[in-house]
Write a protein that holds these residues in place. Structure first.
Motif, PDB file in Angstrom:
ATOM      1  N   GLU A   1       0.838  -1.207   0.000  1.00  0.00           N
ATOM      2  CA  GLU A   1       0.000   0.000   0.000  1.00  0.00           C
ATOM      3  C   GLU A   1       0.875   1.260   0.000  1.00  0.00           C
ATOM      4  O   GLU A   1       0.594   2.228  -0.699  1.00  0.00           O
TER       5      GLU A   1
ATOM      6  N   MET B   1       0.650   3.914  -2.804  1.00  0.00           N
ATOM      7  CA  MET B   1       0.122   5.225  -2.420  1.00  0.00           C
ATOM      8  C   MET B   1       1.053   6.360  -2.821  1.00  0.00           C
ATOM      9  O   MET B   1       0.613   7.453  -3.155  1.00  0.00           O
TER      10      MET B   1
ATOM     11  N   ALA C   1     -11.445   1.728  -2.569  1.00  0.00           N
ATOM     12  CA  ALA C   1     -11.956   0.721  -1.626  1.00  0.00           C
ATOM     13  C   ALA C   1     -13.433   0.970  -1.328  1.00  0.00           C
ATOM     14  O   ALA C   1     -14.261   0.058  -1.392  1.00  0.00           O
TER      15      ALA C   1
ATOM     16  N   GLY D   1     -12.005   4.449  14.708  1.00  0.00           N
ATOM     17  CA  GLY D   1     -11.194   5.657  14.585  1.00  0.00           C
ATOM     18  C   GLY D   1     -10.133   5.625  13.500  1.00  0.00           C
ATOM     19  O   GLY D   1      -9.369   6.582  13.364  1.00  0.00           O
ATOM     20  N   GLY D   2     -10.060   4.574  12.695  1.00  0.00           N
ATOM     21  CA  GLY D   2      -9.014   4.479  11.677  1.00  0.00           C
ATOM     22  C   GLY D   2      -9.563   4.560  10.269  1.00  0.00           C
ATOM     23  O   GLY D   2     -10.725   4.931  10.052  1.00  0.00           O
ATOM     24  N   ASP D   3      -8.719   4.188   9.311  1.00  0.00           N
ATOM     25  CA  ASP D   3      -9.130   4.241   7.908  1.00  0.00           C
ATOM     26  C   ASP D   3     -10.193   3.189   7.586  1.00  0.00           C
ATOM     27  O   ASP D   3     -10.938   3.339   6.616  1.00  0.00           O
TER      28      ASP D   3
ATOM     29  N   LEU E   1     -15.201  -1.007  12.171  1.00  0.00           N
ATOM     30  CA  LEU E   1     -14.598  -0.676  13.475  1.00  0.00           C
ATOM     31  C   LEU E   1     -13.077  -0.758  13.402  1.00  0.00           C
ATOM     32  O   LEU E   1     -12.381   0.215  13.671  1.00  0.00           O
ATOM     33  N   VAL E   2     -12.565  -1.913  13.075  1.00  0.00           N
ATOM     34  CA  VAL E   2     -11.107  -2.050  12.873  1.00  0.00           C
ATOM     35  C   VAL E   2     -10.831  -2.957  11.691  1.00  0.00           C
ATOM     36  O   VAL E   2     -11.551  -3.937  11.446  1.00  0.00           O
ATOM     37  N   GLY E   3      -9.750  -2.666  10.988  1.00  0.00           N
ATOM     38  CA  GLY E   3      -9.317  -3.492   9.876  1.00  0.00           C
ATOM     39  C   GLY E   3      -7.946  -4.057  10.159  1.00  0.00           C
ATOM     40  O   GLY E   3      -7.717  -4.635  11.232  1.00  0.00           O
ATOM     41  N   ILE E   4      -7.014  -3.842   9.238  1.00  0.00           N
ATOM     42  CA  ILE E   4      -5.676  -4.413   9.431  1.00  0.00           C
ATOM     43  C   ILE E   4      -4.892  -3.697  10.525  1.00  0.00           C
ATOM     44  O   ILE E   4      -3.822  -4.150  10.906  1.00  0.00           O
ATOM     45  N   GLY E   5      -5.435  -2.604  11.034  1.00  0.00           N
ATOM     46  CA  GLY E   5      -4.759  -1.905  12.139  1.00  0.00           C
ATOM     47  C   GLY E   5      -5.109  -2.459  13.510  1.00  0.00           C
ATOM     48  O   GLY E   5      -4.596  -1.984  14.520  1.00  0.00           O
TER      49      GLY E   5
ATOM     50  N   ARG F   1     -11.284  -3.611  22.307  1.00  0.00           N
ATOM     51  CA  ARG F   1     -11.538  -2.834  23.522  1.00  0.00           C
ATOM     52  C   ARG F   1     -12.938  -2.236  23.457  1.00  0.00           C
ATOM     53  O   ARG F   1     -13.567  -2.210  22.399  1.00  0.00           O
TER      54      ARG F   1
ATOM     55  N   ASP G   1     -12.961  -5.034   5.020  1.00  0.00           N
ATOM     56  CA  ASP G   1     -11.575  -5.523   4.938  1.00  0.00           C
ATOM     57  C   ASP G   1     -11.348  -6.794   5.765  1.00  0.00           C
ATOM     58  O   ASP G   1     -10.883  -7.800   5.244  1.00  0.00           O
TER      59      ASP G   1
HETATM   60  N1  LIG Z   1      -3.659   2.030   3.925  1.00  0.00           N
HETATM   61  C1  LIG Z   1      -4.275   2.016   2.745  1.00  0.00           C
HETATM   62  O1  LIG Z   1      -3.721   2.287   1.720  1.00  0.00           O
HETATM   63  C2  LIG Z   1      -5.681   1.638   2.665  1.00  0.00           C
HETATM   64  C3  LIG Z   1      -6.337   1.268   3.812  1.00  0.00           C
HETATM   65  N2  LIG Z   1      -7.627   0.976   3.776  1.00  0.00           N
HETATM   66  C4  LIG Z   1      -8.364   0.719   4.997  1.00  0.00           C
HETATM   67  O2  LIG Z   1      -7.629   1.097   6.118  1.00  0.00           O
HETATM   68  C5  LIG Z   1      -7.628   0.060   7.076  1.00  0.00           C
HETATM   69  C6  LIG Z   1      -6.451   0.208   7.953  1.00  0.00           C
HETATM   70  O3  LIG Z   1      -6.596   1.466   8.553  1.00  0.00           O
HETATM   71  P1  LIG Z   1      -5.777   1.916   9.844  1.00  0.00           P
HETATM   72  O4  LIG Z   1      -4.353   1.710   9.625  1.00  0.00           O
HETATM   73  O5  LIG Z   1      -6.228   3.297  10.151  1.00  0.00           O
HETATM   74  O6  LIG Z   1      -6.244   0.921  10.944  1.00  0.00           O
HETATM   75  P2  LIG Z   1      -7.706   0.413  11.383  1.00  0.00           P
HETATM   76  O7  LIG Z   1      -8.761   1.352  10.941  1.00  0.00           O
HETATM   77  O8  LIG Z   1      -7.830  -1.005  10.979  1.00  0.00           O
HETATM   78  O9  LIG Z   1      -7.580   0.406  12.954  1.00  0.00           O
HETATM   79  C7  LIG Z   1      -7.007   1.465  13.636  1.00  0.00           C
HETATM   80  C8  LIG Z   1      -7.964   1.993  14.688  1.00  0.00           C
HETATM   81  O10 LIG Z   1      -8.472   0.931  15.477  1.00  0.00           O
HETATM   82  C9  LIG Z   1      -8.080   1.107  16.837  1.00  0.00           C
HETATM   83  N3  LIG Z   1      -7.830  -0.242  17.359  1.00  0.00           N
HETATM   84  C10 LIG Z   1      -6.851  -1.097  17.034  1.00  0.00           C
HETATM   85  N4  LIG Z   1      -6.977  -2.262  17.715  1.00  0.00           N
HETATM   86  C11 LIG Z   1      -8.077  -2.110  18.500  1.00  0.00           C
HETATM   87  C12 LIG Z   1      -8.718  -2.962  19.440  1.00  0.00           C
HETATM   88  N5  LIG Z   1      -8.258  -4.190  19.724  1.00  0.00           N
HETATM   89  N6  LIG Z   1      -9.826  -2.518  20.082  1.00  0.00           N
HETATM   90  C13 LIG Z   1     -10.310  -1.283  19.808  1.00  0.00           C
HETATM   91  N7  LIG Z   1      -9.731  -0.431  18.914  1.00  0.00           N
HETATM   92  C14 LIG Z   1      -8.622  -0.842  18.272  1.00  0.00           C
HETATM   93  C15 LIG Z   1      -6.902   2.017  16.803  1.00  0.00           C
HETATM   94  O11 LIG Z   1      -6.784   2.697  18.013  1.00  0.00           O
HETATM   95  C16 LIG Z   1      -7.275   2.918  15.621  1.00  0.00           C
HETATM   96  O12 LIG Z   1      -8.206   3.899  15.998  1.00  0.00           O
HETATM   97  C17 LIG Z   1      -7.694  -1.189   6.258  1.00  0.00           C
HETATM   98  O13 LIG Z   1      -8.151  -2.301   6.950  1.00  0.00           O
HETATM   99  C18 LIG Z   1      -8.645  -0.748   5.171  1.00  0.00           C
HETATM  100  O14 LIG Z   1      -9.988  -0.880   5.601  1.00  0.00           O
HETATM  101  C19 LIG Z   1      -8.407   1.102   2.559  1.00  0.00           C
HETATM  102  O15 LIG Z   1      -8.983   2.370   2.579  1.00  0.00           O
HETATM  103  C20 LIG Z   1      -7.593   0.898   1.334  1.00  0.00           C
HETATM  104  C21 LIG Z   1      -6.342   1.666   1.331  1.00  0.00           C
END
Ligand SMILES: NC(=O)C1=CN([C@@H]2O[C@H](COP(=O)(O)OP(=O)(O)OC[C@H]3O[C@@H](n4cnc5c(N)ncnc54)[C@H](O)[C@@H]3O)[C@@H](O)[C@H]2O)[C@@H](O)CC1
Ligand SMILES: Nc1ncnc2c1ncn2[C@@H]1O[C@H](COP(=O)(O)OP(=O)(O)O)[C@@H](O)[C@H]1O
Ligand SMILES: [K+]
Length: 498
Positions: free
Chosen positions: A14, A18, A30, A60-62, A134-138, A144, A166
């Motif tokens: 990515e 990007m 996406a 709170g993430g993407d 809610l959450v994806g790969i992050g 929580r 995702d």
């Molecule tokens: N990076 C990219 O290029 C792209 C990302 N995309 C999307 O972005 C996602 C990844 O985004 P992020 O890196 O912002 O991460 P996420 O949105 O997956 O998660 C991060 C958020 O979740 C919270 N979090 C993490 N673990 C937690 C838990 N156990 N309990 C409660 N909250 C938790 C973090 O505090 C943060 O707010 C992908 O899964 C996909 O959906 C897509 O838009 C495609 C492009």
């Protein structure tokens, strides 16, 4: 062949992609793909998008950003969209887009009281579709609050389709592990490439059907972390007899199985080997299994061990299958030593693995070795509780492959094949009806024949798992099966692959 990747690999790809694109392009791709697929789901469930009810859970993430933008697109098509914001920092542009398209925001789940529960529950229960952003790969670790409360509520209250963005929230995208609660999706819409955790239980079970949205990532990905064979992959590897074939060229399989107590294991393992197309099956065992094999399989050549007759009297074979029902006493250990000293590929199963847990040197061989443990046998081999193995199948299969220097076929709800230097294979055929006594013996015979035919350990194990799973589906057709049914189904399965 399906390919899947770990989170680090996805992130790296990515990043590379990007850097060549205007900001926001990937999220637009996406969210657009996600909205199209959700539109199909709504059309199927509610008859149309216009007027259908949609709940968007945004973290709170993407991942939340994707969900909000997709919700905005569906709101623009007339869906009644409400968003539940689980974080104080949801994607601002996504939220603005949703509001601009007529989406509403439900009561504040972060207010610290419980007033949000009833309206959110009502909205979720009435929704034609719930979108989990809610959450994806992050995601890291167990979900929580308030994420876990929201996920539990959706799992119990959702009346319509549940679509994970995702990755289902709570599932580790790289490993399929679930600590605590995770969202049970009917459909997971994943971006760029499949994530390994979507193919392996428990993650695979939570993900439901998986649809891939192409966002242009493929050229930037390196070798897959996980692969899954399809019919064509197996067809390309399966050896078929030709005009030059004779029984010795097709492969001679030695089967050491069964004991006074367990005679059926021998019959099933020999059957699996024969039905997989062995040129010849040489069975070696004690008197009782010998008697049974003789009755069931006149095609097998038989050596009755004991009374001065040893494994050496079996003569030349191209592979050995050893273990099913053979017993774990000292005499069995001695036989296992003799068999595994042979300079041919070997498949070690069941009691053979219990013996190997006691004497690990059995697996230190020059010739290639496949081991086929179920979770209990793996627990003994690694000295790890079985729950840990069930929760993290990829990790433990890889660990065993590395520790013992063998190819590992770990059986169970998701069968995985691990070998150092190769992507871990996840088998996608099969049915839970295979969880019945003796089916593993058939698998062992099948794998042994593919080894004798000259397939590598990795290919033999992967093809055997695939064919065995298909045989399970054919034999079961939704009803209980017995292990012997697999033998009846195998000809149909081979014909369908051919
Ligand atoms: N990076 C990219 O290029 C792209 C990302 N995309 C999307 O972005 C996602 C990844 O985004 P992020 O890196 O912002 O991460 P996420 O949105 O997956 O998660 C991060 C958020 O979740 C919270 N979090 C993490 N673990 C937690 C838990 N156990 N309990 C409660 N909250 C938790 C973090 O505090 C943060 O707010 C992908 O899964 C996909 O959906 C897509 O838009 C495609 C492009
Ligand atoms: N829940 C399940 N879903 C799909 N397949 C399963 C499940 N549980 C077990 N199996 C399969 O059933 C077979 C059982 O083999 P095994 O445990 O060795 O039994 P046995 O020793 O009685 O032959 C394996 O191929 C395994 O992958
Ligand atoms: K998600």
């Amino acid at each position: 062949m399906r390919t899947a990747f770990a989170v680090d690999q996805i992130r790296a790809a990515e990043h590379a992609l990007m850097s060549r694109l205007p900001e926001g392009t990937l999220m637009t791709r996406a969210a657009t793909g996600l909205a199209v697929l959700c539109g199909h789901e709504l059309a199927r469930a509610a008859g149309r998008v216009y007027g259908s009810r949609l709940v968007v859970l945004a973290g709170g993430g993407d991942n939340g950003g994707d969900a909000l933008f997709a919700g905005a697109r569906l709101a623009a098509r007339g869906a009644r969209v409400v968003a539940v914001l689980a974080s104080a920092r949801v994607h601002a542009a996504g939220l603005a887009a949703l509001k601009a398209a007529g989406g509403r925001v439900l009561p504040d789940v972060l207010a610290g009281d419980e007033t949000w529960i009833a309206p959110v529950r009502d909205a979720v229960a009435a929704a034609d579709l719930v979108l989990d952003g809610l959450v994806g790969i992050g995601g890291t670790g167990a979900l929580r609050e308030p994420y876990s409360a929201l996920v539990s509520l959706v799992n119990t209250e959702a009346g319509g389709q549940v679509v994970a963005v995702d990755v289902p929230s709570g599932v580790d995208a790289s490993t399929g592990q679930v600590e605590g609660v995770a969202l049970r999706a009917g459909l997971t819409v994943t971006f760029g490439a499949e994530k390994s955790g979507l193919l392996v239980d428990p993650g695979a079970e939570y993900a439901g059907r998986v649809e891939l949205v192409d966002i242009g990532l493929v050229p930037y990905l390196d070798d897959p972390d996980v692969v899954a064979f399809g019919r064509a992959d197996v067809a390309a590897l399966l050896p078929l007899p030709d005009r030059e074939s004779d029984k010795y060229r097709r492969g001679v399989v030695g089967v050491m199985a069964g004991s006074h107590r367990y005679t059926g294991a021998a019959v099933l393992a020999v059957g699996g080997a024969l039905r997989a197309g062995a040129g010849l099956v040489k069975f070696a065992g004690q008197r009782e299994p010998v008697d049974q094999v003789r009755v069931h399989w006149p095609e097998a050549l038989i050596t009755e061990l004991g009374g001065g007759v040893s494994v050496h009297d079996v003569g030349r074979v191209n592979s050995w299958v050893i273990g099913p029902g053979m017993g774990v006493g000292d005499d069995s250990l001695e036989i296992a030593r003799e068999v595994l000293a042979a300079d041919v590929p070997a498949l070690v199963d069941a009691d053979g693995l219990t013996l190997a847990a006691r004497e690990p040197s059995l697996l230190r061989r020059e010739a290639p070795t496949v081991i086929t443990p179920h979770v209990g046998e793996m627990a003994r081999l690694l000295g790890v509780p079985r729950e840990h193995i069930e929760a993290a199948r990829l990790e433990h299969a890889r660990l065993a492959a590395e520790r013992f220097g063998v190819t590992v076929l770990l059986k169970g709800s998701t069968t995985v094949v691990a070998e150092e230097g190769r992507p871990t294979l996840v088998n996608t055929t099969g049915t839970p009806f295979l969880a019945t006594g003796g089916t593993g013996d058939v698998l062992a015979g099948l794998g042994g024949t593919l080894l004798a035919a000259g397939l590598s350990c990795y290919d033999a194990a992967s093809c055997a798992a695939y064919l065995h799973g298909l045989a399970g589906r054919v034999a079961s057709a939704g009803a209980p099966l017995v292990a012997g049914d697999l033998l009846t189904s195998l000809p149909e399965v081979f014909a369908s692959i051919g």
